[in-house]
Design a protein around this motif. Structure first.
Motif, mmCIF file in Angstrom:
data_model
loop_
_atom_site.group_PDB
_atom_site.id
_atom_site.type_symbol
_atom_site.label_atom_id
_atom_site.label_comp_id
_atom_site.label_asym_id
_atom_site.label_seq_id
_atom_site.Cartn_x
_atom_site.Cartn_y
_atom_site.Cartn_z
ATOM 1 N N TYR A 31 25.545 43.641 71.776
ATOM 2 C CA TYR A 31 26.853 42.940 72.238
ATOM 3 C C TYR A 31 26.684 41.610 71.591
ATOM 4 O O TYR A 31 25.708 40.941 71.661
ATOM 5 N N LYS A 98 25.334 45.621 77.447
ATOM 6 C CA LYS A 98 26.260 44.682 78.480
ATOM 7 C C LYS A 98 25.337 44.761 79.651
ATOM 8 O O LYS A 98 24.230 45.267 79.934
ATOM 9 N N ASN A 99 25.550 43.646 80.599
ATOM 10 C CA ASN A 99 24.702 43.210 81.677
ATOM 11 C C ASN A 99 23.125 43.181 81.276
ATOM 12 O O ASN A 99 22.400 43.625 82.277
ATOM 13 N N GLN A 100 23.057 42.756 80.116
ATOM 14 C CA GLN A 100 21.462 42.506 79.842
ATOM 15 C C GLN A 100 21.559 40.878 79.622
ATOM 16 O O GLN A 100 22.294 40.277 79.096
ATOM 17 N N PRO A 101 20.238 40.428 79.614
ATOM 18 C CA PRO A 101 20.222 38.837 79.383
ATOM 19 C C PRO A 101 20.801 38.692 77.951
ATOM 20 O O PRO A 101 20.622 39.002 76.888
ATOM 21 N N GLN A 102 21.826 37.489 78.084
ATOM 22 C CA GLN A 102 22.346 36.991 76.937
ATOM 23 C C GLN A 102 21.576 36.030 76.248
ATOM 24 O O GLN A 102 21.270 34.988 76.984
ATOM 25 N N TYR B 32 25.726 40.632 88.709
ATOM 26 C CA TYR B 32 24.842 40.410 87.911
ATOM 27 C C TYR B 32 24.579 38.786 87.603
ATOM 28 O O TYR B 32 25.778 38.083 87.583
ATOM 29 N N ILE B 34 22.293 35.181 86.284
ATOM 30 C CA ILE B 34 21.409 34.776 85.338
ATOM 31 C C ILE B 34 21.278 33.205 85.860
ATOM 32 O O ILE B 34 22.469 32.311 85.966
ATOM 33 N N TYR B 36 20.053 29.791 83.447
ATOM 34 C CA TYR B 36 19.777 29.293 82.384
ATOM 35 C C TYR B 36 19.361 27.751 82.400
ATOM 36 O O TYR B 36 19.856 27.010 83.249
ATOM 37 N N PHE B 46 17.700 31.464 78.520
ATOM 38 C CA PHE B 46 17.404 32.257 79.471
ATOM 39 C C PHE B 46 16.136 32.094 80.449
ATOM 40 O O PHE B 46 14.979 31.826 79.875
ATOM 41 N N ASP B 49 16.989 36.610 85.612
ATOM 42 C CA ASP B 49 18.325 37.237 86.063
ATOM 43 C C ASP B 49 17.957 38.126 87.263
ATOM 44 O O ASP B 49 16.760 38.397 87.528
ATOM 45 N N ARG B 51 20.098 41.427 89.713
ATOM 46 C CA ARG B 51 21.010 42.116 90.029
ATOM 47 C C ARG B 51 21.383 42.256 91.386
ATOM 48 O O ARG B 51 20.661 41.973 92.281
ATOM 49 N N GLN B 103 31.841 43.918 81.194
ATOM 50 C CA GLN B 103 31.521 43.854 79.727
ATOM 51 C C GLN B 103 30.435 42.791 79.558
ATOM 52 O O GLN B 103 30.298 42.678 78.298
ATOM 53 N N GLY B 104 30.329 42.214 80.661
ATOM 54 C CA GLY B 104 29.195 41.288 80.656
ATOM 55 C C GLY B 104 29.289 39.730 80.254
ATOM 56 O O GLY B 104 28.426 38.980 80.037
ATOM 57 N N LEU B 106 29.876 36.162 80.945
ATOM 58 C CA LEU B 106 29.622 35.179 82.121
ATOM 59 C C LEU B 106 30.498 34.232 82.617
ATOM 60 O O LEU B 106 30.797 33.491 81.600
#
Lengths: 113, 118
Positions: A31, A98-102, B32, B34, B36, B46, B49, B51, B103-104, B106
């Motif tokens: 991603y 997706k929904n993993q550390p970016q 979710y 995070i 930073y 990072f 994180d 959930r 889709q992630g 943020l």
């Protein structure tokens, strides 16, 4: 440790011109993302990309913007007909899924004159 | 409107003390989160994180707490060091049904600047 790399670190462009910002995501990540940060403001999501197509985009990401993965390593953001308000830091990020550390690159500072 | 916000824009602590950075979020659907760290001239780095099915997660010298009842997130840094001086952002992910779920992407808060005095 693998990292996201972005080039150039600083881009100065005349208003109305096109710019291409380049990113090399971490190699096993699937991603990819572009964010921007206008000076003194929050980091804002622009677009996410997976499997060679856009997954999601924000209202900011209008027809002026496009993204491409031209080969197996690069991920680019093209801004057509740049405006003064496009001046910002542009960050590329990547994640395994997706929904993993970016993980973010150090950004490209875009200055529109 | 603003989905993620920070209570304290600046925080100054003595070296060796513990730091607590707070974040409020307004969307109960966020699943979710995070934290930073951003140093001058660099991209967000990072830290940790969590959930939405958890309320606490620990890393090396850092702990994130999630309170879904009051939509609050905090980052605790133990034995703060001068190298911890930076701006800290919380970010959340909100599932977007139009795109088949999350889709992630943020959503970031404005950030808290942490200054560590030696």
């Amino acid at each position: 440790e693998p990292e996201v790399t972005q080039t150039p670190s600083h881009q100065v462009t005349q208003m109305g011109q096109e710019v291409i910002l380049r990113c090399v995501p971490i190699s096993n990540h699937l991603y990819f993302y572009w964010y921007r940060q206008i000076l003194g403001q929050k980091v804002e999501f622009l677009v996410s990309f997976y499997n060679n197509e856009i997954s999601e985009k924000s209202e900011i990401f209008d027809d002026q913007f496009s993204v491409e993965r031209p080969d197996g390593s690069n991920f680019t953001l093209k801004i057509r007909s740049t405006k003064l308000e496009d001046s910002a830091m542009y960050f590329c990020a990547s994640s395994v899924f997706k929904n993993q550390p970016q993980h973010f690159g150090d950004g490209t500072r875009l200055s529109i004159l | 409107g603003e989905s993620v916000g920070l209570h304290l824009p600046t925080l100054s602590v003595q070296e060796g003390d513990n730091s607590i950075i707070n974040c409020a979020y307004s969307n109960s659907a966020s699943d979710y989160f995070i934290w930073y760290k951003q140093e001058s001239g660099k991209g967000p780095q990072f830290i940790i994180d969590i959930r939405s099915n958890m309320d606490k997660r620990q890393g090396q010298r850092v702990t994130v707490l999630l309170n879904k009842t009051v939509k609050h997130l905090s980052l605790q840094i133990a034995a703060t060091q001068p190298g911890d001086s930076a701006v800290y952002f919380c970010a959340e992910n909100i599932p977007t049904p139009n795109y088949g779920g999350s889709q992630g992407n943020l959503i970031f808060g404005k950030g808290t600047k942490l200054s560590v005095k030696p």
